[in-house]
Design an enzyme around this catalytic site. Structure first.
Site, PDB file in Angstrom:
ATOM      1  N   LYS A  80      -8.003 -13.875   5.586  1.00  0.00           N
ATOM      2  CA  LYS A  80      -8.295 -13.995   4.198  1.00  0.00           C
ATOM      3  C   LYS A  80      -7.711 -15.293   3.717  1.00  0.00           C
ATOM      4  O   LYS A  80      -8.647 -16.176   3.091  1.00  0.00           O
ATOM      5  CB  LYS A  80      -7.932 -12.875   3.582  1.00  0.00           C
ATOM      6  CG  LYS A  80      -8.449 -12.727   1.960  1.00  0.00           C
ATOM      7  CD  LYS A  80      -7.984 -11.584   1.355  1.00  0.00           C
ATOM      8  CE  LYS A  80      -8.117 -10.233   1.817  1.00  0.00           C
ATOM      9  NZ  LYS A  80      -8.059  -8.915   1.164  1.00  0.00           N
ATOM     10  N   ARG A 120       0.791  -1.093  -0.098  1.00  0.00           N
ATOM     11  CA  ARG A 120       0.021  -0.034  -0.048  1.00  0.00           C
ATOM     12  C   ARG A 120       0.837   1.168  -0.159  1.00  0.00           C
ATOM     13  O   ARG A 120       1.958   1.422   0.649  1.00  0.00           O
ATOM     14  CB  ARG A 120      -0.755   0.159   1.124  1.00  0.00           C
ATOM     15  CG  ARG A 120      -1.631   1.214   1.385  1.00  0.00           C
ATOM     16  CD  ARG A 120      -2.699   0.835   2.631  1.00  0.00           C
ATOM     17  NE  ARG A 120      -3.679  -0.187   1.982  1.00  0.00           N
ATOM     18  CZ  ARG A 120      -5.118  -0.196   2.433  1.00  0.00           C
ATOM     19  NH1 ARG A 120      -5.354   0.725   3.677  1.00  0.00           N
ATOM     20  NH2 ARG A 120      -5.731  -0.868   1.988  1.00  0.00           N
ATOM     21  N   PRO A 127      -0.097  -5.697  -6.073  1.00  0.00           N
ATOM     22  CA  PRO A 127      -0.794  -4.452  -5.887  1.00  0.00           C
ATOM     23  C   PRO A 127      -1.748  -4.368  -4.776  1.00  0.00           C
ATOM     24  O   PRO A 127      -2.675  -5.054  -4.386  1.00  0.00           O
ATOM     25  CB  PRO A 127      -1.693  -4.435  -7.137  1.00  0.00           C
ATOM     26  CG  PRO A 127      -1.090  -5.543  -7.918  1.00  0.00           C
ATOM     27  CD  PRO A 127      -0.700  -6.529  -6.812  1.00  0.00           C
ATOM     28  N   LYS A 130       1.633  -7.697   5.257  1.00  0.00           N
ATOM     29  CA  LYS A 130       1.273  -6.286   4.264  1.00  0.00           C
ATOM     30  C   LYS A 130       2.633  -5.482   4.280  1.00  0.00           C
ATOM     31  O   LYS A 130       3.231  -5.336   5.464  1.00  0.00           O
ATOM     32  CB  LYS A 130       0.102  -5.782   4.934  1.00  0.00           C
ATOM     33  CG  LYS A 130      -0.614  -4.906   4.069  1.00  0.00           C
ATOM     34  CD  LYS A 130      -1.763  -5.745   3.090  1.00  0.00           C
ATOM     35  CE  LYS A 130      -2.641  -4.852   2.377  1.00  0.00           C
ATOM     36  NZ  LYS A 130      -3.774  -5.747   1.867  1.00  0.00           N
TER      37      LYS A 130
HETATM   38  N1  PHE Z   1      -4.250  -6.275  -2.008  1.00  0.00           N
HETATM   39  C1  PHE Z   1      -5.131  -7.257  -2.478  1.00  0.00           C
HETATM   40  C2  PHE Z   1      -5.507  -8.041  -1.189  1.00  0.00           C
HETATM   41  O1  PHE Z   1      -5.629  -7.280  -0.167  1.00  0.00           O
HETATM   42  C3  PHE Z   1      -4.735  -8.254  -3.477  1.00  0.00           C
HETATM   43  C4  PHE Z   1      -3.436  -9.124  -3.067  1.00  0.00           C
HETATM   44  C5  PHE Z   1      -3.538 -10.425  -2.614  1.00  0.00           C
HETATM   45  C6  PHE Z   1      -2.297  -8.554  -3.418  1.00  0.00           C
HETATM   46  C7  PHE Z   1      -2.610 -11.052  -2.175  1.00  0.00           C
HETATM   47  C8  PHE Z   1      -1.231  -9.354  -3.041  1.00  0.00           C
HETATM   48  C9  PHE Z   1      -1.260 -10.570  -2.611  1.00  0.00           C
HETATM   49  O2  PHE Z   1      -6.275  -8.854  -1.077  1.00  0.00           O
END
Ligand code: PHE
Length: 352
Positions: free
Chosen positions: A66, A42, A114, A78
């Site tokens: 997730k 981010r 991304p 992240k």
């Molecule tokens: N940023 C997105 C998410 O939060 C997509 C993403 C997933 C990016 C996995 C990188 C790895 O889900």
């Protein structure tokens, strides 16, 4: 900042200041129980580096849940690039290259793609130094921006939420308010219109508002009025923290189902929504489309069709969460967290 780190149940926080671009870079790895720490990068300006760190840590935790809920064997992480106010776009390339070199030095600790404020083009720059990157442009052999795939999952999640609340997944005539018309929001708007929804949108960027108005001729809701606007489904697709003590009492909708990460300011706000009788589709469940698509298509060689089929399954995961919430008398936010923790915990026991 030390308190923030002490109170967190994640594994690592790594930080580096890039003097040349005056950017504080954070990587938070919440859990590697299911696999290598993975999540988006981010890019944003924060009022204080502490806020950037807090964002990275909470978002990394969301990624752990997730991946657990979609059975993708990856851990939660992240990165946040906290750029100074008025960051010069001409310095962006330098920053991405330096970030890529840093990731390479970290020897595969974190794999990325991304996220808010970054694009496939940025990923291509990072990939010059580091191979653990998803979402590269198609001409570089990647699957591109996952925005439209995330939107597909959100769309299926809105259908499942409507089915739970109204008794039918049919969206024809439903009033949906989309907050944020970025890459996910715009794609979602197209799908909703095709399904016959009565769509309104809001965005804080005047240029974006003009663009969408010209393209789609949609009613616009001022950003300040967005929470109290009456609708069937409120779909937050912009930044996080928007469901809080101030906004929840204003909501005039029976369902909140959108793509933004970290929509709840704090977990207790999930309870507040539940008490108000508002059905909340937990963010990391409904927005998992990109997290399914990128690792599956780029990492595991799945066909796009197979990945999309799996993304449609997000609706079923939500149905399971809503029914658990009903059976146990807990909020969907709590039910999702329980389910995800069970999956991560079960795997932890396997390993030990
Ligand atoms: N940023 C997105 C998410 O939060 C997509 C993403 C997933 C990016 C996995 C990188 C790895 O889900």
């Amino acid at each position: 900042m030390d308190k923030l780190i002490q109170d967190w149940d994640g594994e690592y926080v790594v930080c580096r200041f890039d003097h040349e671009t005056k950017t504080m870079m954070f990587i938070a790895i919440h859990s590697t129980a299911l696999g290598v720490g993975t999540g988006g990068t981010r890019l944003k300006t924060y009022s204080h580096p502490r806020e950037a760190l807090r964002d990275a840590m909470r978002l990394a935790e969301g990624m752990t849940y997730k991946f657990a809920l979609i059975d993708v064997p990856r851990g939660g992480g992240k990165a946040v690039l906290s750029v100074p106010d008025g960051f010069d776009p001409a310095r962006r390339e330098r920053l991405m290259l330096r970030f890529g070199r840093w990731l390479a030095d970290l020897n595969g600790l974190f794999e990325t793609g991304p996220d808010l404020g970054t694009s496939s083009a940025d990923m291509a720059l990072i990939a010059r130094h580091y191979s653990g990157v998803f979402g590269l442009p198609a001409d570089a052999g990647g699957a591109g921006s996952p925005g439209p795939e995330t939107a597909l999952g959100v769309f299926c999640g809105i259908q499942a939420s409507c089915e739970h609340h109204f008794g039918t997944p049919d969206l024809d005539g439903r009033r949906v308010l989309v907050q944020g018309a970025g890459s996910v929001g715009e794609s979602l708007i197209h799908r909703l219109l095709e399904a016959g929804c009565d769509v309104k949108f809001s965005d804080t960027d005047p240029e974006r508002v003009e663009e969408i108005r010209q393209k789609l001729d949609l009613p616009f809701v001022e950003p300040e009025a967005v929470y109290s606007e009456a609708c069937d489904v409120f779909s937050p697709c912009a930044t996080g923290g928007i469901l809080n003590a101030e906004t929840i009492p204003q909501l005039a909708c029976p369902i909140v189902a959108g793509a933004a990460n970290n929509q709840l300011d704090r977990l207790e706000h999930g309870e507040a929504l539940h008490k108000r009788g508002i059905l909340y589709a937990p963010d990391y469940v409904i927005n998992a489309g990109g997290a399914i698509f990128l690792p599956a298509v780029e990492g595991s060689g799945w066909s796009v069709d197979k990945a999309r089929e799996r993304i449609r399954g997000i609706g079923d995961t939500l149905r399971e969460i809503f029914s658990r919430s009903k059976q146990m008398g807990i909020s969907p936010a709590r039910a999702a967290e329980q389910l995800a923790k069970e999956k991560v915990g079960a795997r932890r026991n396997d390993v030990n």
